[in-house]
Design a protein around this motif. Sequence first.
Motif, PDB file in Angstrom:
ATOM      1  N   ALA A  71     -12.222  99.093  34.609  1.00  0.00           N
ATOM      2  CA  ALA A  71     -13.623  99.162  35.026  1.00  0.00           C
ATOM      3  C   ALA A  71     -13.729  99.762  36.414  1.00  0.00           C
ATOM      4  CB  ALA A  71     -14.228  97.756  35.007  1.00  0.00           C
ATOM      5  N   PRO A  72     -14.917 100.304  36.767  1.00  0.00           N
ATOM      6  CA  PRO A  72     -15.074 100.906  38.088  1.00  0.00           C
ATOM      7  C   PRO A  72     -14.788  99.913  39.199  1.00  0.00           C
ATOM      8  CG  PRO A  72     -16.922 101.489  36.676  1.00  0.00           C
ATOM      9  CD  PRO A  72     -16.121 100.454  35.944  1.00  0.00           C
ATOM     10  N   SER A  73     -14.201 100.425  40.273  1.00  0.00           N
ATOM     11  CA  SER A  73     -13.958  99.614  41.460  1.00  0.00           C
ATOM     12  C   SER A  73     -14.841 100.106  42.576  1.00  0.00           C
ATOM     13  CB  SER A  73     -12.492  99.718  41.875  1.00  0.00           C
ATOM     14  OG  SER A  73     -12.145 101.046  42.140  1.00  0.00           O
ATOM     15  N   HIS A  74     -15.376  99.213  43.367  1.00  0.00           N
ATOM     16  CA  HIS A  74     -16.320  99.572  44.409  1.00  0.00           C
ATOM     17  C   HIS A  74     -15.765  99.188  45.770  1.00  0.00           C
ATOM     18  CE1 HIS A  74     -19.588 100.874  41.747  1.00  0.00           C
ATOM     19  NE2 HIS A  74     -19.119  99.966  40.922  1.00  0.00           N
ATOM     20  N   ALA A  75     -16.621  99.245  46.763  1.00  0.00           N
ATOM     21  CA  ALA A  75     -16.193  99.058  48.149  1.00  0.00           C
ATOM     22  C   ALA A  75     -15.436  97.749  48.313  1.00  0.00           C
ATOM     23  CB  ALA A  75     -17.409  99.078  49.058  1.00  0.00           C
ATOM     24  N   GLY A  76     -14.312  97.840  49.030  1.00  0.00           N
ATOM     25  CA  GLY A  76     -13.578  96.656  49.414  1.00  0.00           C
ATOM     26  C   GLY A  76     -12.586  96.153  48.400  1.00  0.00           C
ATOM     27  N   GLU A  77     -12.585  96.679  47.146  1.00  0.00           N
ATOM     28  CA  GLU A  77     -11.643  96.214  46.155  1.00  0.00           C
ATOM     29  C   GLU A  77     -10.294  96.868  46.399  1.00  0.00           C
ATOM     30  OE1 GLU A  77     -13.141  96.520  42.228  1.00  0.00           O
ATOM     31  OE2 GLU A  77     -15.077  95.673  42.730  1.00  0.00           O
ATOM     32  N   ARG A  78      -9.199  96.127  46.154  1.00  0.00           N
ATOM     33  CA  ARG A  78      -7.867  96.603  46.457  1.00  0.00           C
ATOM     34  C   ARG A  78      -7.052  96.753  45.167  1.00  0.00           C
ATOM     35  NH1 ARG A  78     -10.642  96.645  50.342  1.00  0.00           N
ATOM     36  NH2 ARG A  78     -10.130  95.938  52.446  1.00  0.00           N
ATOM     37  N   GLY A  79      -6.177  97.760  45.133  1.00  0.00           N
ATOM     38  CA  GLY A  79      -5.242  97.897  44.040  1.00  0.00           C
ATOM     39  C   GLY A  79      -5.897  98.202  42.714  1.00  0.00           C
ATOM     40  N   THR A  80      -7.093  98.771  42.705  1.00  0.00           N
ATOM     41  CA  THR A  80      -7.817  99.024  41.481  1.00  0.00           C
ATOM     42  C   THR A  80      -7.398 100.360  40.885  1.00  0.00           C
ATOM     43  OG1 THR A  80      -9.574  99.823  42.907  1.00  0.00           O
ATOM     44  CG2 THR A  80      -9.821  97.618  42.009  1.00  0.00           C
ATOM     45  N   ALA A  81      -7.656 100.549  39.598  1.00  0.00           N
ATOM     46  CA  ALA A  81      -7.177 101.734  38.901  1.00  0.00           C
ATOM     47  C   ALA A  81      -7.945 102.988  39.285  1.00  0.00           C
ATOM     48  CB  ALA A  81      -7.254 101.516  37.393  1.00  0.00           C
ATOM     49  N   TRP A  82      -9.242 102.869  39.544  1.00  0.00           N
ATOM     50  CA  TRP A  82     -10.071 104.035  39.834  1.00  0.00           C
ATOM     51  C   TRP A  82     -10.356 104.126  41.338  1.00  0.00           C
ATOM     52  CZ3 TRP A  82     -10.767 107.924  36.701  1.00  0.00           C
ATOM     53  CH2 TRP A  82     -10.676 107.723  35.321  1.00  0.00           C
ATOM     54  N   VAL A  83     -10.077 105.294  41.886  1.00  0.00           N
ATOM     55  CA  VAL A  83     -10.267 105.523  43.317  1.00  0.00           C
ATOM     56  C   VAL A  83     -10.896 106.896  43.506  1.00  0.00           C
ATOM     57  CG1 VAL A  83      -9.072 105.886  45.521  1.00  0.00           C
ATOM     58  CG2 VAL A  83      -8.364 104.026  44.020  1.00  0.00           C
ATOM     59  N   THR A  84     -11.898 106.989  44.379  1.00  0.00           N
ATOM     60  CA  THR A  84     -12.498 108.279  44.706  1.00  0.00           C
ATOM     61  C   THR A  84     -11.551 109.060  45.612  1.00  0.00           C
ATOM     62  OG1 THR A  84     -14.720 107.342  44.540  1.00  0.00           O
ATOM     63  CG2 THR A  84     -14.501 109.442  45.701  1.00  0.00           C
ATOM     64  N   VAL A  85     -11.197 110.270  45.177  1.00  0.00           N
ATOM     65  CA  VAL A  85     -10.205 111.067  45.918  1.00  0.00           C
ATOM     66  C   VAL A  85     -10.786 112.356  46.487  1.00  0.00           C
ATOM     67  CG1 VAL A  85      -8.267 110.143  44.589  1.00  0.00           C
ATOM     68  CG2 VAL A  85      -9.417 112.223  43.795  1.00  0.00           C
ATOM     69  N   HIS A 106     -15.690 104.673  44.885  1.00  0.00           N
ATOM     70  CA  HIS A 106     -14.862 103.632  44.273  1.00  0.00           C
ATOM     71  C   HIS A 106     -13.609 103.353  45.091  1.00  0.00           C
ATOM     72  CE1 HIS A 106     -17.155 105.136  40.650  1.00  0.00           C
ATOM     73  NE2 HIS A 106     -17.521 103.884  40.791  1.00  0.00           N
ATOM     74  N   GLY A 107     -13.329 102.066  45.258  1.00  0.00           N
ATOM     75  CA  GLY A 107     -12.136 101.635  45.960  1.00  0.00           C
ATOM     76  C   GLY A 107     -12.197 101.802  47.461  1.00  0.00           C
ATOM     77  N   VAL A 108     -13.396 101.892  48.033  1.00  0.00           N
ATOM     78  CA  VAL A 108     -13.516 102.150  49.463  1.00  0.00           C
ATOM     79  C   VAL A 108     -12.931 100.977  50.253  1.00  0.00           C
ATOM     80  CG1 VAL A 108     -15.081 102.622  51.384  1.00  0.00           C
ATOM     81  CG2 VAL A 108     -15.560 103.591  49.120  1.00  0.00           C
ATOM     82  N   SER A 109     -11.957 101.285  51.091  1.00  0.00           N
ATOM     83  CA  SER A 109     -11.306 100.234  51.872  1.00  0.00           C
ATOM     84  C   SER A 109     -11.582 100.363  53.359  1.00  0.00           C
ATOM     85  CB  SER A 109      -9.791 100.277  51.644  1.00  0.00           C
ATOM     86  OG  SER A 109      -9.279 101.559  51.970  1.00  0.00           O
ATOM     87  N   VAL A 155     -24.901  99.705  60.913  1.00  0.00           N
ATOM     88  CA  VAL A 155     -23.988 100.321  59.948  1.00  0.00           C
ATOM     89  C   VAL A 155     -22.689  99.532  59.880  1.00  0.00           C
ATOM     90  CG1 VAL A 155     -22.610 102.363  59.413  1.00  0.00           C
ATOM     91  CG2 VAL A 155     -24.966 102.638  60.175  1.00  0.00           C
ATOM     92  N   PHE A 156     -22.130  99.183  61.036  1.00  0.00           N
ATOM     93  CA  PHE A 156     -20.867  98.445  61.044  1.00  0.00           C
ATOM     94  C   PHE A 156     -21.039  97.084  60.370  1.00  0.00           C
ATOM     95  CE2 PHE A 156     -19.665 100.599  65.364  1.00  0.00           C
ATOM     96  CZ  PHE A 156     -19.708 101.836  64.738  1.00  0.00           C
ATOM     97  N   ARG A 157     -22.178  96.437  60.622  1.00  0.00           N
ATOM     98  CA  ARG A 157     -22.424  95.130  60.009  1.00  0.00           C
ATOM     99  C   ARG A 157     -22.419  95.237  58.489  1.00  0.00           C
ATOM    100  NH1 ARG A 157     -26.123  92.388  57.542  1.00  0.00           N
ATOM    101  NH2 ARG A 157     -27.654  94.079  57.627  1.00  0.00           N
ATOM    102  N   ALA A 193     -19.466  94.365  53.353  1.00  0.00           N
ATOM    103  CA  ALA A 193     -18.991  94.847  52.056  1.00  0.00           C
ATOM    104  C   ALA A 193     -17.472  94.813  51.945  1.00  0.00           C
ATOM    105  CB  ALA A 193     -19.494  96.272  51.816  1.00  0.00           C
ATOM    106  N   GLY A 194     -16.788  94.300  52.980  1.00  0.00           N
ATOM    107  CA  GLY A 194     -15.340  94.217  52.952  1.00  0.00           C
ATOM    108  C   GLY A 194     -14.641  95.501  53.327  1.00  0.00           C
TER     109      GLY A 194
END
Length: 416
Positions: free
Chosen positions: A24-38, A287-290, A317-319, A324-325
């Motif tokens: 499934a799609p991964s969004h901001a702050g998720e780690r080790g997920t399969a889908w990543v925006t490159v 997706h996968g924004v860290s 913005v920083f807040r 969002a992690g």
Amino acid sequence: MRRRRWAAVAASAVVLASAAFLAAPSHAGERGTAWVTVWAQSQERLAGRQLANQSVRMIAHLSQGGHAVRFRVQNTFGTEPLRIDRATVGVSAGGAEVVDPRPATFAGNSAVTIPPGGDVWSDPVRLTTRPDSDIAISLHVSGTAVPGQHNSAFRENYLSPAGSGDVTSERSGSSYTEKTTSTYFVSAVDVQNPKLRGTIVPFGSSVVDGTGSTDCGPGCTELGTNRRWTDELARRIVREAPATRQYAVANAGVAGTTSSAACPSIPGGARGLDALARLERDVLELHGVSAVIYYYGTNDLAFGCTDEQILDSYREVFRRLRAAGVKVYVTPITPRASYTEQQNRYRHEVGTFVKRWNNCTDTCDGVLDFDQVLKDPVQPNQLNPAYDSDGIHANIAGQKAIADFISIPLITGGGR
């Protein structure tokens, strides 16, 4: 609450039924997920042209590779529904040529209609890609459409003539007789790669977008060689970060934009594109924004903002990013030859805030002091002549100097 993507429920049902091998799609702050925006190029306005029964072939330079791809098509600035009749994706062979273009679908269908203000992600396509490589995304519009665009691709993209129909499956690219240095329709690419930890998003104005990155010296221009500091950073991560700490880089720069919406002299074309207005669409919906590298403020000063107005926008913005992690790394505002004494005072006040305790007075996660890299050691309110493209932006040498300055262990979480 985030804006719900158009047709998301229908799309997920089809993907679950027909492509169970994909996460499934991964969004901001998720780690080790399969889908990543490159790869990303944020849309900023409608193009000043209409397409009519023709195909476009857009080239995306991937910061990391994987085993499958999907891409985002936007109609964010459209005033009419956008119908895409057919799409393909394949590894670029240079120019408009593609190796084995493969059909791409949307919720299982070859065509999709995107309402004004909407966007859609394609279904996954099995395609093996590598870091620092190009893919070609081809889209056919059988009717008429004014495409949304990212103005400055710093490379050539391709169009077939009006009335030429569907040539999305053509390998040679010979039908794509027209070139553009903007990017139409497509704004992001994901890969499936469980080994990637996430994506780092440089977020800002033209200094992030890449202005100056084609400047290789007097009378010398390199188009399509991917020499932005963000491209160089992506290559450093691939080379230097351990296999367990590999990240993608997705550029979210838009030239001419500001951090704050309060600057009194923002040009009409840049209004509504400030950092807060773009944050959800251009950063958090990837997706996968860290982590984010925040490089904003040079236009704020030029368009009449004070230090306090800039800092108000920074704090908000920083807040939101940290809530969002997402980790936030910030650079002080770099020199600009045209700044007045007052603007330079504001610039240094913002820099003091950013550098205090090396964490933006406890509002960010770290500082990347590009001001120290780019400033002239003799006249520190100007760019170093060796790195200066136009008094504002870094040339290719300066782009590399910025990338080389960044601590890879810091931004990939491996320590300082």
